[in-house]
Design an enzyme around this catalytic site. Sequence first.
Site, PDB file in Angstrom:
ATOM      1  N   THR A 140       0.847  -1.184   0.000  1.00  0.00           N
ATOM      2  CA  THR A 140       0.000   0.000   0.000  1.00  0.00           C
ATOM      3  C   THR A 140       0.881   1.233   0.000  1.00  0.00           C
ATOM      4  O   THR A 140       1.974   1.235   0.578  1.00  0.00           O
ATOM      5  CB  THR A 140      -1.012   0.009   1.170  1.00  0.00           C
ATOM      6  OG1 THR A 140      -2.014   0.991   0.916  1.00  0.00           O
ATOM      7  CG2 THR A 140      -0.341   0.275   2.507  1.00  0.00           C
ATOM      8  N   CYS A 160      -2.980   7.768   7.750  1.00  0.00           N
ATOM      9  CA  CYS A 160      -3.534   6.411   7.694  1.00  0.00           C
ATOM     10  C   CYS A 160      -2.551   5.420   8.302  1.00  0.00           C
ATOM     11  O   CYS A 160      -1.354   5.670   8.353  1.00  0.00           O
ATOM     12  CB  CYS A 160      -3.807   6.006   6.253  1.00  0.00           C
ATOM     13  SG  CYS A 160      -5.037   7.017   5.404  1.00  0.00           S
ATOM     14  N   HIS A 177      -5.511  -0.810   4.980  1.00  0.00           N
ATOM     15  CA  HIS A 177      -5.111   0.598   4.899  1.00  0.00           C
ATOM     16  C   HIS A 177      -6.215   1.394   5.590  1.00  0.00           C
ATOM     17  O   HIS A 177      -7.216   1.760   4.977  1.00  0.00           O
ATOM     18  CB  HIS A 177      -4.955   1.004   3.438  1.00  0.00           C
ATOM     19  CG  HIS A 177      -4.424   2.387   3.235  1.00  0.00           C
ATOM     20  ND1 HIS A 177      -3.412   2.659   2.352  1.00  0.00           N
ATOM     21  CD2 HIS A 177      -4.763   3.578   3.783  1.00  0.00           C
ATOM     22  CE1 HIS A 177      -3.161   3.959   2.366  1.00  0.00           C
ATOM     23  NE2 HIS A 177      -3.980   4.535   3.223  1.00  0.00           N
TER      24      HIS A 177
END
Length: 164
Positions: free
Chosen positions: A25, A31, A48
Site C-alpha cells: 500500500t 492512515c 489501509h
Amino acid sequence: MIQQNLIKVGMADLNIATEGSVLKTTGLGSCVGLTLYDPYNKVAGMAHVMLPSSEIARESTINVAKYADTAIPELLERMKHVGAQQNRIVAKLAGGAQMFAFSGQSDSMRIGPRNVESCLEIVNKFKIPVFAQDTGGNYGRTIEFDSGSGLLLIRSVQLGIKEI
C-alpha cells in the site's frame, strides 16, 4: 522484494495474501497500514485504515476497510477463511503520522495518532501481539508485506528503507 506476486491494497481497502505473495500500500500519511500474519500457514493480511472508528461514519453503507474498528475484524475473518488461526496471528503496523501542525491541537485533528491508538486497542482486544511498529512522525510511508517471510518493508522519502 519479488514484484511478480504483488497485491495492491488501496486507501480504505484490505486484502490477504498467501504463498509468498506481497501486499503493498502507498500513501500512508495519517492512515495506518496494519498487517496481520500467521507465520505457520504463511497467511498475511493488510488493511489501509483511514479513520479510527466507524462511529463517525456519515455514509449509510460503510466501507468496512476504512475504519480500524471494522477493518481489523473483517481482515481476521478473511485470514481465518483461508486457514489462519487467530492464536498464531501477530501484528505489525506503520503510518499514523501527524502530517500537519494545527494550533490548539484538538483531538479531532490528531487523526494519525488516534488511528494508531485505535488499531492497538483493537488488536489487543483480539489478543494479537504487536511484534513491531513504525508509527508517528510527520512523513509519508509506503509499505510492502511479504506473506512468505512476514517481513514488513517501509519506504519513506525522508528515512529511506527499513525492515521490521
